[in-house]
Design an enzyme around this catalytic site. Sequence first.
Site, PDB file in Angstrom:
ATOM      1  N   HIS A  32       0.742  -1.433  -0.163  1.00  0.00           N
ATOM      2  CA  HIS A  32      -0.013  -0.064   0.094  1.00  0.00           C
ATOM      3  C   HIS A  32       0.642   1.436   0.224  1.00  0.00           C
ATOM      4  O   HIS A  32       2.171   1.181   0.196  1.00  0.00           O
ATOM      5  CB  HIS A  32      -1.090  -0.148   1.319  1.00  0.00           C
ATOM      6  CG  HIS A  32      -1.957  -1.015   1.203  1.00  0.00           C
ATOM      7  ND1 HIS A  32      -2.547  -1.450   0.310  1.00  0.00           N
ATOM      8  CD2 HIS A  32      -2.307  -1.814   2.299  1.00  0.00           C
ATOM      9  CE1 HIS A  32      -3.434  -2.742   0.627  1.00  0.00           C
ATOM     10  NE2 HIS A  32      -2.976  -2.844   1.935  1.00  0.00           N
ATOM     11  N   THR A  33       0.181   2.511  -0.288  1.00  0.00           N
ATOM     12  CA  THR A  33       0.911   3.543  -0.337  1.00  0.00           C
ATOM     13  C   THR A  33       1.549   3.988   1.209  1.00  0.00           C
ATOM     14  O   THR A  33       0.760   3.870   2.203  1.00  0.00           O
ATOM     15  CB  THR A  33      -0.043   4.679  -0.705  1.00  0.00           C
ATOM     16  OG1 THR A  33      -0.434   4.546  -2.040  1.00  0.00           O
ATOM     17  CG2 THR A  33       0.949   6.215  -0.581  1.00  0.00           C
ATOM     18  N   SER A  34       2.872   4.140   1.336  1.00  0.00           N
ATOM     19  CA  SER A  34       3.291   4.477   2.494  1.00  0.00           C
ATOM     20  C   SER A  34       3.685   5.890   2.755  1.00  0.00           C
ATOM     21  O   SER A  34       3.974   6.305   3.895  1.00  0.00           O
ATOM     22  CB  SER A  34       4.916   3.758   2.847  1.00  0.00           C
ATOM     23  OG  SER A  34       5.656   3.718   1.885  1.00  0.00           O
ATOM     24  N   SER A  35       3.636   6.446   1.709  1.00  0.00           N
ATOM     25  CA  SER A  35       3.877   7.921   1.778  1.00  0.00           C
ATOM     26  C   SER A  35       3.486   8.790   0.587  1.00  0.00           C
ATOM     27  O   SER A  35       3.630   8.139  -0.752  1.00  0.00           O
ATOM     28  CB  SER A  35       5.504   8.382   1.731  1.00  0.00           C
ATOM     29  OG  SER A  35       6.180   7.919   0.965  1.00  0.00           O
ATOM     30  N   TRP A 139      -4.330   9.257   2.119  1.00  0.00           N
ATOM     31  CA  TRP A 139      -3.086  10.464   2.670  1.00  0.00           C
ATOM     32  C   TRP A 139      -3.866  11.556   2.258  1.00  0.00           C
ATOM     33  O   TRP A 139      -3.285  12.336   1.599  1.00  0.00           O
ATOM     34  CB  TRP A 139      -1.699   9.920   2.215  1.00  0.00           C
ATOM     35  CG  TRP A 139      -1.345   8.922   2.536  1.00  0.00           C
ATOM     36  CD1 TRP A 139      -1.520   7.768   2.024  1.00  0.00           C
ATOM     37  CD2 TRP A 139      -0.449   8.779   3.687  1.00  0.00           C
ATOM     38  NE1 TRP A 139      -0.939   6.556   2.638  1.00  0.00           N
ATOM     39  CE2 TRP A 139      -0.135   7.336   3.757  1.00  0.00           C
ATOM     40  CE3 TRP A 139       0.365   9.595   4.535  1.00  0.00           C
ATOM     41  CZ2 TRP A 139       0.877   6.879   4.694  1.00  0.00           C
ATOM     42  CZ3 TRP A 139       1.255   8.996   5.399  1.00  0.00           C
ATOM     43  CH2 TRP A 139       1.635   7.580   5.682  1.00  0.00           C
TER      44      TRP A 139
END
Length: 261
Positions: A32-35, A139
Site C-alpha cells: 500500500h502507499t506508505s507516503s 493520505w
Amino acid sequence: MDLLPQAWGRPRDDIYGPYDSSYLHSNGPKAHTSSPVVTGTSVLAVKFKDGVVIAADNLASYGSLARFTDVKRLRTFNRRSVIGFGGDVSDMQYLDRLLLYIDIEEGYGSSGHDLNARNVHTYISKVMYKRRSDMNPLWNHILVAGLDGDDQPFLSSVDLLGTTFSSPTLATGFGAHLAQPLLRKLADSESAVQDVTREQAVAAIKECMKVLFYRDARSLDKYSIAVITKEAGVELKENEQLENQSWAFAEMIKGYGTQTV
C-alpha cells in the site's frame, strides 16, 4: 487470429513465439502507499454569520518540485457543500469519484432529499476510518464546508486516521501553524461567528493565503475560493490571483546568506 484484448498490438505467436507474461504476476507481498508523492498543501476555512468561506491554492507538488500549477483542490457537492482536499492528489481523485457516484445516486433518487454538508462529512469520515482500519489509509486531510440540515453554517475536518474535528476556523497543512492564529483573531468561538460578515471572512482568508505564499515553499499565488450561503448556494472561483504582494518585510530578516546580524 487471436482477437482477445490482451493480444492487441502483440507480435504473432506463430512467428515470434509465445508472449512471456510472467512479469505481470507479482509473487511479492501486497503493498500500500506508505507516503504520498504528488501532494497539495494548505486548505483554509472560516465561518461567518451567513455561511462559510473556504480556499486552497492550485499547486500540486511532486516532492519539493512545484510540478502542477492548475490542480483544483476544492470540489462542490450539490449546492450546499464544498470539500477541500489537502495531501495526496491521487487519493483526492479517488474520493472525488466516490462523491460523484453518491451525488448521481442522490440526484436521481425519488426521496426528494439531498445530502447536506454534515451528511457529506459523516460519509467521508467513515470512508477514511475504514481505509485506516484496513491499514491502507487515504493520505488526505479534508475540510468540509457548507450548510447543515437546518441551513446553518457547518465546518469540520477529517484526517487520514478518520479523526474528526469542528471549529469556527480550520486549516490543514502549514496553514494549521501560520493561518489559524490569524483566523482565530476574527472568530475564536461559535458566538463570535455571529459578528463576522462575509466581507471580513473573505478578506481574512485572502490575507492568510498571502501569508502562506510568503512562508510556505509548497504554496502558489493562484488559488480557488468558495463562499457557501443559503441564499446563493455555492459561489466558486477557481483562478484567483493574490493581490498587493510586498516582500518589504524580507529586509528585516537577518541571519541568511551573506547578511549579518
